[in-house]
Design a protein around this motif. Structure first.
Motif, PDB file in Angstrom:
ATOM      1  N   ILE A 358       0.845  -1.183   0.000  1.00  0.00           N
ATOM      2  CA  ILE A 358       0.000   0.000   0.000  1.00  0.00           C
ATOM      3  C   ILE A 358       0.889   1.245   0.000  1.00  0.00           C
ATOM      4  N   PRO A 359       0.688   2.166  -0.948  1.00  0.00           N
ATOM      5  CA  PRO A 359       1.543   3.362  -1.004  1.00  0.00           C
ATOM      6  C   PRO A 359       1.349   4.260   0.212  1.00  0.00           C
ATOM      7  N   VAL A 363       4.979   8.216  -1.609  1.00  0.00           N
ATOM      8  CA  VAL A 363       4.582   7.900  -2.981  1.00  0.00           C
ATOM      9  C   VAL A 363       3.476   8.821  -3.478  1.00  0.00           C
ATOM     10  N   CYS A 364       2.475   9.056  -2.655  1.00  0.00           N
ATOM     11  CA  CYS A 364       1.372   9.915  -3.070  1.00  0.00           C
ATOM     12  C   CYS A 364       0.799  10.649  -1.859  1.00  0.00           C
ATOM     13  N   ARG A 371      -3.899   5.498   6.249  1.00  0.00           N
ATOM     14  CA  ARG A 371      -5.365   5.589   6.252  1.00  0.00           C
ATOM     15  C   ARG A 371      -5.999   4.253   6.655  1.00  0.00           C
ATOM     16  N   LEU A 372      -5.471   3.144   6.136  1.00  0.00           N
ATOM     17  CA  LEU A 372      -6.029   1.837   6.484  1.00  0.00           C
ATOM     18  C   LEU A 372      -5.820   1.524   7.964  1.00  0.00           C
ATOM     19  N   ILE A 373      -4.673   1.904   8.493  1.00  0.00           N
ATOM     20  CA  ILE A 373      -4.421   1.653   9.915  1.00  0.00           C
ATOM     21  C   ILE A 373      -5.384   2.481  10.769  1.00  0.00           C
ATOM     22  N   ARG A 450       6.620   0.832  -8.292  1.00  0.00           N
ATOM     23  CA  ARG A 450       7.299  -0.053  -7.322  1.00  0.00           C
ATOM     24  C   ARG A 450       6.326  -0.345  -6.194  1.00  0.00           C
ATOM     25  N   VAL A 451       5.795  -1.560  -6.206  1.00  0.00           N
ATOM     26  CA  VAL A 451       4.790  -1.955  -5.213  1.00  0.00           C
ATOM     27  C   VAL A 451       5.419  -2.666  -4.016  1.00  0.00           C
ATOM     28  N   GLU A 452       6.668  -3.104  -4.146  1.00  0.00           N
ATOM     29  CA  GLU A 452       7.354  -3.758  -3.029  1.00  0.00           C
ATOM     30  C   GLU A 452       8.043  -2.671  -2.195  1.00  0.00           C
ATOM     31  N   ARG A 453       7.417  -2.301  -1.075  1.00  0.00           N
ATOM     32  CA  ARG A 453       7.908  -1.195  -0.254  1.00  0.00           C
ATOM     33  C   ARG A 453       7.879  -1.611   1.214  1.00  0.00           C
TER      34      ARG A 453
END
Length: 522
Positions: A358-359, A363-364, A371-373, A450-453
């Motif tokens: 999740i970015p 990233v943005c 936000r999800l947390i 890059r989704v692996e963060r």
């Protein structure tokens, strides 16, 4: 203070991880979805696959087509090329001088008045010349020693320095040394080399499009993931620790609602349902909301209804009241309105090896990670479980991220090496289809591509504390259960408990961290 966990309270110490072979369908190491880079020929099940990084629109290209690297279990990417003898350093220097002279001719023309010299740095001043000559001598030394880690690092440094000439030369030396059927560093080097070439070839979405590998059949992909699940304890460690925390937090609850932010095949909940079925006084009513985007349907062989049907059959056999709700929405897009919350239920939120996709704020501007947390906290859950790779690649600059990826995945490849023979085709398929894409993404991509963060647990802890959580310590019984699990694996695996969290490692390297959280009392 939470009551200590009593092993006898639900009689299920070994049910956390002894999954029946017929019922187990593992999740991908980090994501079972979007395996769009996997493009094998009809012989893909034998491990024959090509990773190709297109350089058609790239500003530079690598000579001798190193961007087309063929991987097979029986040969290295360039096995038909002669390997470099350890004693040929002088020949390489002579060859390098010839390349430099050719480069000078291209740049300055055949009638150039520039002097020809054996020093490759004839275009720099005396001070730089001495330093650069020393650098080239060091490179020749690591090549003569076939030190793959240092050669890989030199390749990455050349890209960071925008030194295409040096990179191309190093790639030509490195290619004959790597092999997907060699020792762990040779195998890892094959995929990291592809990532470096892809990085040089382009940027953004063009990199993913350039990784042309056909997906295996979904049944084959599940088989590869099942093999990885069985030979290494990484997934089982996450399942055991998270399930243990949920079972303890819910031991007195009659209606339990588990919100799983990446349910995959739903395998994690098999053992928890079985365990809760044996709870003294009868099982609770269990509701599970499974979140997964539509891209996972390929790996499952169908939509989320498959997961619901499977878990419903299991719950019925165990005489556990059960409901399943499918939420086919990408995790980053989930809102409160997507979740079927009911009054009177105790909520558990599960983040299984997925939040690093999740970015965040780097990233943005939307920062869906935090936000999800915060959204999880707004549900007033009894417990939130987090399992993540213990690696630091989110905001790290390219070269530091490259080193982290190299060291992290080398430990993974070494652990696989202890479980499967190097010549076994299934091992090639496991590494290629379950690990290689993540490695290439870490090295080749930037920004949203890059989704692996990954982040270290210390950073995750800060995020959860800022959102209003405090640690929910895992019980000693869960710790003991995991140690019992590890006893069936190689003795090089390690388990450490620190600051209320558990770390699974390989030798001296932590690989996976697991922790649980509860809402802070105000």
């Amino acid at each position: 203070m939470q009551a200590s966990y009593k092993p006898g309270s639900w009689d299920a110490s070994d049910r956390f991880y002894n999954l029946p072979a017929k019922e187990l369908e593992s999740s991908h190491w980090s994501s079972i979805t979007n395996l769009d880079h996997l493009s094998c020929s009809d012989e893909s099940s034998q491990g024959n696959c090509t990773l190709e990084s297109s350089s058609g629109s790239a500003p530079h290209h690598v000579n001798d087509s190193p961007s087309a690297v063929r991987f097979s279990p029986d040969e290295s990417p360039t096995s038909k090329r002669a390997s470099v003898p350890d004693s040929c350093a002088q020949d390489h220097l002579n060859d390098l001088e010839l390349k430099v002279r050719e480069l000078e001719t291209v740049m300055l023309g055949p009638s150039s008045d520039m002097p020809h010299t054996g020093d490759v740095n004839f275009l720099v001043g005396p001070g730089q010349m001495s330093q650069e000559t020393e650098t080239w001598n060091e490179l020749m030394e690591i090549i003569s020693r076939r030190d793959l880690k240092k050669i890989l690092c030199a390749c990455a440094k050349a890209i960071e320095d925008n030194d295409t000439f040096r990179f191309e030369w190093l790639v030509s030396e490195l290619r004959p040394m790597v092999s997907v059927s060699g020792d762990p560093i040779q195998r890892l080097s094959a995929y990291m080399l592809e990532g470096l070439i892809a990085r040089l070839a382009g940027s953004g979405s063009s990199i993913y499009k350039a990784l042309k590998c056909k997906e295996p059949a979904s049944a084959e992909l599940l088989s590869y993931m099942h093999i990885l699940y069985e030979i290494c304890p990484y997934f089982k460690f996450g399942y055991v620790s998270a399930n243990g925390a949920i079972a303890e937090a819910m031991k007195d609850e009659n209606i339990i609602h588990i919100i799983d932010f990446q349910i995959a095949q739903g395998s994690q909940w098999i053992t928890l349902i079985q365990a809760l079925a044996a709870r003294p006084g009868g099982p609770p009513c269990i509701r599970i909301t499974g979140i997964d985007d539509s891209g996972s349907a390929y790996a499952r062989g169908g939509g989320l209804e498959i997961v619901g049907q499977r878990l419903s059959r299991l719950a019925k056999a165990c005489r556990v009241p059960f409901q399943f709700y499918a939420c086919g929405v990408p995790a980053s897009d989930v809102e409160i309105g997507h979740l079927p919350i009911q009054a009177g239920e105790a909520i558990a939120v599960n983040f299984p090896l997925m939040l690093h996709h999740i970015p965040d704020e780097s990233v943005c501007s939307q920062n869906h990670r935090d936000r999800l947390i915060r959204m999880a906290k707004s549900l007033s859950p009894k417990v939130v479980t987090l399992v993540e790779q213990e690696s630091n690649t989110n905001t790290a600059p390219f070269f530091s991220r490259f080193l982290e990826t190299l060291n992290y995945y080398l430990a993974i490849f070494e652990s696989i090496d202890m479980a499967l023979p190097r010549e076994q085709k299934e091992r090639v398929n496991v590494e290629q289809h379950c690990l290689a894409r993540d490695i290439v993404n870490l090295i080749a991509c930037e920004g949203l591509e890059r989704v692996e963060r990954h982040e270290l647990l210390g950073k995750w802890r800060l995020r959860f504390v800022m959102a209003g959580f405090s640690p929910y310590p895992l019980s000693s019984f869960v710790n003991a259960t995991i140690r019992s699990l590890l006893s069936s694996y190689c003795d090089k695996y390690t388990l450490e408990e620190r600051d209320g969290a558990l770390y699974l490692g390989w030798m001296n390297r932590h690989l996976v961290a697991s922790c649980a959280w509860e809402v802070t009392d105000i």
